[in-house]
Design a protein around this motif. Sequence first.
Motif, short mmCIF file in Angstrom:
data_model
loop_
_atom_site.label_atom_id
_atom_site.label_comp_id
_atom_site.label_asym_id
_atom_site.label_seq_id
_atom_site.Cartn_x
_atom_site.Cartn_y
_atom_site.Cartn_z
N ARG A 10 0.85 -1.36 -0.03
CA ARG A 10 -0.17 0.08 -0.06
C ARG A 10 0.71 1.29 0.16
N TYR A 11 2.08 1.42 0.81
CA TYR A 11 2.87 2.35 0.77
C TYR A 11 3.68 2.61 -0.64
N TRP A 12 3.99 1.58 -1.24
CA TRP A 12 4.51 1.58 -2.56
C TRP A 12 3.72 2.36 -3.49
N GLU A 13 2.33 1.89 -3.40
CA GLU A 13 1.33 2.49 -4.26
C GLU A 13 1.04 3.78 -3.88
N ARG A 14 0.89 4.16 -2.92
CA ARG A 14 0.26 5.40 -2.20
C ARG A 14 1.75 6.41 -2.69
N GLU A 15 3.03 5.95 -2.64
CA GLU A 15 3.99 6.91 -2.59
C GLU A 15 4.26 6.97 -4.20
N GLY A 16 3.74 5.94 -5.10
CA GLY A 16 4.38 6.20 -6.45
C GLY A 16 5.53 5.22 -6.94
N ALA A 17 5.73 4.37 -5.94
CA ALA A 17 6.90 3.49 -6.36
C ALA A 17 6.39 2.18 -7.33
N VAL A 50 5.46 -4.98 -8.94
CA VAL A 50 5.44 -5.39 -7.62
C VAL A 50 7.02 -5.96 -7.69
N SER A 51 7.03 -7.06 -8.36
CA SER A 51 8.29 -7.87 -8.50
C SER A 51 9.61 -6.95 -8.90
N PHE A 52 9.47 -6.01 -9.78
CA PHE A 52 10.61 -5.09 -9.92
C PHE A 52 10.99 -4.22 -8.88
N ALA A 53 9.80 -3.76 -8.14
CA ALA A 53 10.16 -3.02 -6.89
C ALA A 53 10.56 -3.64 -5.88
N LYS A 54 10.31 -4.96 -5.52
CA LYS A 54 11.02 -5.79 -4.59
C LYS A 54 12.33 -6.10 -4.92
N CYS A 55 12.69 -6.43 -6.09
CA CYS A 55 14.05 -6.72 -6.64
C CYS A 55 15.00 -5.33 -6.36
N MET A 56 14.44 -4.32 -6.77
CA MET A 56 15.20 -3.21 -6.70
C MET A 56 15.53 -2.78 -4.95
N ARG A 57 14.12 -2.66 -4.43
CA ARG A 57 14.54 -2.46 -2.90
C ARG A 57 15.56 -3.44 -2.18
N ASP A 58 15.14 -4.85 -2.60
CA ASP A 58 16.24 -5.71 -2.06
C ASP A 58 17.63 -5.67 -2.45
N ALA A 59 17.80 -4.79 -3.33
CA ALA A 59 19.27 -4.64 -4.04
C ALA A 59 19.62 -3.08 -3.36
N VAL A 81 18.07 -0.08 -3.74
CA VAL A 81 17.67 0.95 -4.45
C VAL A 81 16.42 1.67 -3.58
N SER A 82 16.33 2.82 -3.60
CA SER A 82 15.72 3.73 -2.71
C SER A 82 14.36 3.96 -3.36
N VAL A 83 13.32 4.30 -2.28
CA VAL A 83 12.01 4.32 -3.10
C VAL A 83 11.66 5.44 -3.83
N GLU A 84 12.64 6.50 -3.68
CA GLU A 84 12.69 7.68 -4.22
C GLU A 84 13.23 7.45 -5.81
N GLU A 94 11.03 8.02 -8.99
CA GLU A 94 11.42 8.65 -10.39
C GLU A 94 11.35 7.89 -11.49
N TYR A 95 11.66 6.72 -11.39
CA TYR A 95 11.57 5.71 -12.46
C TYR A 95 9.96 5.53 -13.21
N ILE A 96 9.08 5.34 -12.32
CA ILE A 96 7.81 5.45 -12.60
C ILE A 96 7.21 6.54 -13.03
N GLU A 97 7.80 7.58 -12.61
CA GLU A 97 7.23 9.06 -13.18
C GLU A 97 7.76 9.03 -14.80
N LEU A 98 9.03 8.69 -15.15
CA LEU A 98 9.47 8.81 -16.32
C LEU A 98 8.47 7.60 -17.03
N PHE A 99 8.42 6.45 -16.54
CA PHE A 99 7.74 5.64 -17.42
C PHE A 99 6.27 6.17 -17.83
#
Length: 125
Positions: free
Chosen positions: A18-25, A47-56, A58-61, A65-70
């Motif tokens: 819910r946080y990822w969606e609310r923040e735009g991640a 979700v899989s992409f976000a989890k992978c990136m967070r596990d590595a 990578v910041s929520v910010e 930014e990536y989603i905004e560009l997408f």
Amino acid sequence: MKTKEVATKYQISADTLRYWEREGAIPPVRRDAAGYRDYDEEDLDWVSFAKCMRDAGVSVEYLIEYIELFKQGNTTLQARKDLLREQMDTIAKRLAEIQETYDKIQNKVAHYETHVENYHGKLSV
């Protein structure tokens, strides 16, 4: 797929989703007639992409930014590629640091194995 199922599948909390969606991640998830999130395959990919990136690390910010560009479409392909390359470089540096630490520990273990093998007395309990 409902939030609880997605959370279980990806081993993250429903609050995190819910946080990822609310923040735009991750992009907004469609809701069913009752107002509950209903994740489709594309949502699960995000979700899989976000989890992978967070596990590595990578910041929520960064994800925001990536989603905004997408959302802006193909005119941002190069910018998205640049962001991903930047993250790859950062992760590569961390991997090198982790490998260095691993090598040091491996040397220490080898050192102790030699001492244990050469020890002829009883090991103290």
